[in-house]
Design a protein around this motif. Structure first.
Motif, short mmCIF file in Angstrom:
data_model
loop_
_atom_site.label_atom_id
_atom_site.label_comp_id
_atom_site.label_asym_id
_atom_site.label_seq_id
_atom_site.Cartn_x
_atom_site.Cartn_y
_atom_site.Cartn_z
N GLU A 214 0.83 -1.21 0.00
CA GLU A 214 0.00 0.00 0.00
C GLU A 214 0.86 1.25 0.00
O GLU A 214 0.55 2.24 -0.69
CB GLU A 214 -0.92 0.00 1.23
CG GLU A 214 -2.02 -1.05 1.17
CD GLU A 214 -2.80 -1.14 2.46
OE1 GLU A 214 -4.04 -1.26 2.41
OE2 GLU A 214 -2.17 -1.10 3.54
N VAL A 215 1.96 1.23 0.76
CA VAL A 215 2.87 2.36 0.80
C VAL A 215 3.49 2.58 -0.58
O VAL A 215 3.60 3.72 -1.06
CB VAL A 215 3.98 2.14 1.85
CG1 VAL A 215 5.07 3.21 1.70
CG2 VAL A 215 3.39 2.19 3.25
N GLY A 216 3.91 1.50 -1.24
CA GLY A 216 4.49 1.61 -2.56
C GLY A 216 3.53 2.22 -3.57
O GLY A 216 3.92 3.06 -4.39
N ALA A 217 2.27 1.80 -3.49
CA ALA A 217 1.25 2.34 -4.40
C ALA A 217 1.01 3.82 -4.15
O ALA A 217 0.88 4.62 -5.09
CB ALA A 217 -0.05 1.56 -4.25
N LEU A 218 0.97 4.22 -2.86
CA LEU A 218 0.77 5.62 -2.52
C LEU A 218 1.96 6.47 -2.96
O LEU A 218 1.80 7.59 -3.47
CB LEU A 218 0.55 5.78 -1.01
CG LEU A 218 -0.84 5.44 -0.49
CD1 LEU A 218 -0.86 5.49 1.03
CD2 LEU A 218 -1.88 6.40 -1.05
N ASP A 219 3.17 5.95 -2.75
CA ASP A 219 4.38 6.67 -3.16
C ASP A 219 4.38 6.91 -4.67
O ASP A 219 4.71 8.00 -5.15
CB ASP A 219 5.63 5.89 -2.77
CG ASP A 219 5.93 6.00 -1.28
OD1 ASP A 219 5.42 6.94 -0.65
OD2 ASP A 219 6.67 5.14 -0.76
N ALA A 220 4.00 5.87 -5.43
CA ALA A 220 3.96 6.00 -6.89
C ALA A 220 2.93 7.02 -7.32
O ALA A 220 3.16 7.83 -8.23
CB ALA A 220 3.65 4.64 -7.51
#
Length: 227
Positions: A214-220
């Motif tokens: 989820e963090v990776g998706a938000l960062d992207a």
């Protein structure tokens, strides 16, 4: 006279610098009474510690100096804080932790300490990430800084409108000022600050722990939005 309405006169600094595809973001507090030479020293240490290209040093120093200059441009001026109790809101994501909260803050009490409040909040909510507390404190200081700067404009309006006795009644157009006015309308002169049971859910703090995916998706998503 103008200053941060907190125990320590620390101002919020926020950096967001991108050079040649590399991006550096940070937020922290700074003592405006420290010598300007500290800004350059801080920029050098930051570039060295984070192994950033040397070109970042100038940009970091200039950004801090610009924000310090803005703060100092208000020093010595009169403040007129019409609303003593203002609503503050927290909506942050720090690493894997998301925290949302809203509460009332007494800006007339210069003994209030955003850092101590943030530490206590993190302890009460059992937040283990040590970066969350400082982020909350900076977010509080940014909102209080807006209240302080708007209060200078309000004081000017009060002086200009003194003959008509209307300047002092002006309400600032800031988000904080409007929220405080809405709050006053909500409670009224005979109202109570005790919240109704059906409104409790609006004021309780919310903490979510995100997965790495989820963090990776938000960062992207944030990276795409920034571009």
């Amino acid at each position: 006279k103008f200053r941060m309405p907190t125990a320590e006169n620390l101002i919020p600094i926020r950096l967001d610098i991108e050079i040649d595809g590399q991006r550096y973001k940070d937020a922290f507090t700074w003592n405006p009474n420290d010598p300007d030479s500290e800004v350059v020293s801080f920029a050098k240490r930051t570039v060295k510690d984070l192994k950033l290209p040397p070109t970042f040093m100038t940009q970091i120093a200039q950004s801090i100096q610009t924000q310090l200059a803005e703060f100092r441009s208000y020093e010595g001026q009169d403040m007129h804080i019409k609303e003593k109790i203002v609503p503050l809101k927290i909506d942050l994501r720090v690493n894997n932790t998301v925290i949302r909260d809203q509460f009332l803050w007494d800006v007339s009490n210069f003994e209030n300490d955003p850092e101590e409040f943030a530490r206590t909040l993190c302890e009460d909510l059992d937040i283990g990430d040590p970066e969350v507390g400082p982020a909350i404190a900076v977010a509080i200081r940014e909102q209080l800084y807006e209240v302080a700067t708007q209060s200078v404009s309000s004081a000017r309006e009060a002086r200009v409108g003194k003959k008509g006795r209307r300047g002092i009644e002006n309400v600032t157009n800031s988000k904080t000022g409007n929220s405080a006015l809405d709050l006053l309308k909500l409670f009224g002169s005979k109202g109570s600050v005790t919240r109704k049971r059906k409104e409790w859910y609006l004021y309780e703090p919310i903490v979510d722990i995100l997965s790495n995916e989820e963090v990776g998706a938000l960062d992207a998503r944030e990276e795409l939005s920034a571009r």
